[in-house]
Write a protein that holds these residues in place. Structure first.
Motif, PDB file in Angstrom:
ATOM      1  N   SER A  93       0.836  -1.239   0.023  1.00  0.00           N
ATOM      2  CA  SER A  93       0.053  -0.087   0.084  1.00  0.00           C
ATOM      3  C   SER A  93       0.852   1.178  -0.077  1.00  0.00           C
ATOM      4  O   SER A  93       0.533   2.279  -0.599  1.00  0.00           O
ATOM      5  N   VAL A  94       2.112   1.215   0.905  1.00  0.00           N
ATOM      6  CA  VAL A  94       2.699   2.563   0.901  1.00  0.00           C
ATOM      7  C   VAL A  94       3.429   2.823  -0.321  1.00  0.00           C
ATOM      8  O   VAL A  94       3.117   3.917  -0.843  1.00  0.00           O
ATOM      9  N   GLU A  95       4.089   1.749  -1.086  1.00  0.00           N
ATOM     10  CA  GLU A  95       4.557   1.967  -2.403  1.00  0.00           C
ATOM     11  C   GLU A  95       3.632   2.348  -3.613  1.00  0.00           C
ATOM     12  O   GLU A  95       3.856   3.455  -4.242  1.00  0.00           O
ATOM     13  N   ILE A  96       2.608   1.828  -3.254  1.00  0.00           N
ATOM     14  CA  ILE A  96       1.699   2.049  -4.697  1.00  0.00           C
ATOM     15  C   ILE A  96       0.881   3.439  -4.334  1.00  0.00           C
ATOM     16  O   ILE A  96       0.883   4.136  -5.481  1.00  0.00           O
ATOM     17  N   ASN A  97       0.730   3.845  -3.290  1.00  0.00           N
ATOM     18  CA  ASN A  97       0.282   5.210  -3.122  1.00  0.00           C
ATOM     19  C   ASN A  97       1.270   6.047  -3.396  1.00  0.00           C
ATOM     20  O   ASN A  97       0.943   7.198  -4.031  1.00  0.00           O
ATOM     21  N   GLU A  98       2.432   6.000  -3.091  1.00  0.00           N
ATOM     22  CA  GLU A  98       3.623   6.842  -3.364  1.00  0.00           C
ATOM     23  C   GLU A  98       3.356   7.117  -5.068  1.00  0.00           C
ATOM     24  O   GLU A  98       3.717   8.091  -5.472  1.00  0.00           O
ATOM     25  N   LEU A  99       3.518   5.910  -5.574  1.00  0.00           N
ATOM     26  CA  LEU A  99       3.572   5.867  -7.055  1.00  0.00           C
ATOM     27  C   LEU A  99       2.181   6.828  -7.532  1.00  0.00           C
ATOM     28  O   LEU A  99       2.547   7.449  -8.664  1.00  0.00           O
ATOM     29  N   ARG A 100       1.080   6.544  -7.126  1.00  0.00           N
ATOM     30  CA  ARG A 100      -0.116   7.288  -7.618  1.00  0.00           C
ATOM     31  C   ARG A 100       0.295   8.799  -7.435  1.00  0.00           C
ATOM     32  O   ARG A 100      -0.041   9.453  -8.364  1.00  0.00           O
ATOM     33  N   GLU A 101       0.966   9.143  -6.104  1.00  0.00           N
ATOM     34  CA  GLU A 101       0.826  10.624  -6.094  1.00  0.00           C
ATOM     35  C   GLU A 101       1.995  11.035  -6.866  1.00  0.00           C
ATOM     36  O   GLU A 101       2.018  12.323  -7.327  1.00  0.00           O
ATOM     37  N   LEU A 102       3.002  10.309  -7.178  1.00  0.00           N
ATOM     38  CA  LEU A 102       3.989  10.584  -8.053  1.00  0.00           C
ATOM     39  C   LEU A 102       3.559  10.795  -9.481  1.00  0.00           C
ATOM     40  O   LEU A 102       3.993  11.979 -10.219  1.00  0.00           O
ATOM     41  N   LEU A 103       2.759  10.129  -9.908  1.00  0.00           N
ATOM     42  CA  LEU A 103       2.225  10.192 -11.356  1.00  0.00           C
ATOM     43  C   LEU A 103       1.276  11.464 -11.291  1.00  0.00           C
ATOM     44  O   LEU A 103       1.195  12.194 -12.429  1.00  0.00           O
ATOM     45  N   ALA A 104       0.595  11.793 -10.349  1.00  0.00           N
ATOM     46  CA  ALA A 104      -0.417  12.738 -10.281  1.00  0.00           C
ATOM     47  C   ALA A 104       0.370  14.119 -10.249  1.00  0.00           C
ATOM     48  O   ALA A 104       0.138  15.098 -11.183  1.00  0.00           O
ATOM     49  N   ALA A 105       1.523  14.150  -9.471  1.00  0.00           N
ATOM     50  CA  ALA A 105       2.496  15.196  -9.465  1.00  0.00           C
ATOM     51  C   ALA A 105       3.026  15.539 -10.957  1.00  0.00           C
ATOM     52  O   ALA A 105       3.205  16.785 -11.503  1.00  0.00           O
ATOM     53  N   CYS A 106       3.467  14.525 -11.681  1.00  0.00           N
ATOM     54  CA  CYS A 106       4.047  14.556 -12.811  1.00  0.00           C
ATOM     55  C   CYS A 106       3.120  15.152 -13.885  1.00  0.00           C
ATOM     56  O   CYS A 106       3.753  15.986 -14.705  1.00  0.00           O
ATOM     57  N   GLN A 107       1.879  14.866 -13.835  1.00  0.00           N
ATOM     58  CA  GLN A 107       0.909  15.226 -14.696  1.00  0.00           C
ATOM     59  C   GLN A 107       0.654  16.902 -14.640  1.00  0.00           C
ATOM     60  O   GLN A 107       0.150  17.442 -15.591  1.00  0.00           O
ATOM     61  N   GLN A 108       1.240  17.364 -13.589  1.00  0.00           N
ATOM     62  CA  GLN A 108       0.928  18.686 -13.490  1.00  0.00           C
ATOM     63  C   GLN A 108       1.902  19.357 -13.789  1.00  0.00           C
ATOM     64  O   GLN A 108       1.919  20.795 -13.779  1.00  0.00           O
ATOM     65  N   VAL A 109       2.985  18.827 -14.492  1.00  0.00           N
ATOM     66  CA  VAL A 109       4.164  19.678 -14.926  1.00  0.00           C
ATOM     67  C   VAL A 109       4.100  19.835 -16.252  1.00  0.00           C
ATOM     68  O   VAL A 109       3.685  18.919 -17.026  1.00  0.00           O
ATOM     69  N   CYS A 110       4.619  20.988 -16.823  1.00  0.00           N
ATOM     70  CA  CYS A 110       4.293  21.321 -18.235  1.00  0.00           C
ATOM     71  C   CYS A 110       5.982  21.427 -18.857  1.00  0.00           C
ATOM     72  O   CYS A 110       6.661  22.317 -18.258  1.00  0.00           O
ATOM     73  N   LEU A 111       6.181  20.549 -19.570  1.00  0.00           N
ATOM     74  CA  LEU A 111       7.653  20.596 -20.193  1.00  0.00           C
ATOM     75  C   LEU A 111       7.732  21.038 -21.571  1.00  0.00           C
ATOM     76  O   LEU A 111       6.915  20.900 -22.284  1.00  0.00           O
TER      77      LEU A 111
END
Length: 209
Positions: A93-111
């Motif tokens: 649960s810890v690693e999966i939740n972190e991965l979900r949050e990481l993906l969400a954070a990356c989606q907010q970035v504009c390169l």
């Protein structure tokens, strides 16, 4: 990561900046453009914290902890996708939740096209200035009664000025010179050879001064 010139010396005294209320790790942030020069995990670019601090479990899984943004993110059919380098697949649960949050954070970035650059958060222009740093120091400086000098007209003015300089630690003793980068060799008091030469020692505790 190797730092050169003035920034190398600034990093060395970062603890003194922190004591004055300025955290360099938050005052400086990377403004990502193409992301080519930005460390994906170790630099603050996708939010107010580094991904290393936000996702410690995923950081432990990362094979190349010095990877850059293009090493872990790519554009596919107009969408930002991850290309991870885990030692094993995340589970639990810890690693999966972190991965979900990481993906969400990356989606907010504009390169987009262009070079990455450091941004100084303490100035609206984003450019470092001594003035903005001094203003921040002044705002955070806790000046108490210990630093209020009550001038005595019966004491010679030069004695009062000396007392003020001692209280503000502005006497060029060996310790103060060393902190300013002056090569002084040993900082031990050359008079008594018993303790470090600082203002309090020189004017109060040195038995020969």
């Amino acid at each position: 990561m190797s730092l050169m010139g003035a920034w190398k010396h600034i990093v060395k005294i970062s603890s003194e900046f922190t004591d004055m209320g300025v955290d360099l790790s938050t005052a400086l942030k990377m403004e990502e453009r193409g992301g080519n020069n930005t460390l994906f995990l170790l630099e603050r670019w996708g939010g107010e914290e580094t991904f290393y601090a936000r996702f410690p479990s995923l950081f432990q899984l990362e094979v190349n902890k010095w990877c850059k943004v293009p090493d872990r993110l790519l554009m596919y059919s107009g969408e930002l996708c991850g290309k991870w380098g885990w030692a094993r697949s995340p589970y639990g649960s810890v690693e999966i939740n972190e991965l979900r949050e990481l993906l969400a954070a990356c989606q907010q970035v504009c390169l987009y096209e262009g070079e990455d650059k450091l941004v100084w958060d303490l100035d609206d222009s984003g450019t470092f200035s001594v003035r903005s740093l001094k203003q921040k120091f002044a705002m955070n400086l806790n000046v108490g009664e210990n630093y209020i000098i009550k001038w005595n007209n019966f004491v010679p003015k030069k004695v009062g000025i000396l007392d003020w300089n001692v209280e503000m630690e502005r006497i060029p003793v060996l310790l103060a010179l060393a902190r300013r980068g002056v090569v002084v060799g040993s900082m031990v008091c050359p008079i008594c050879d018993e303790d470090i030469e600082l203002a309090e020692h020189l004017y109060v505790s040195c038995q020969f001064a």
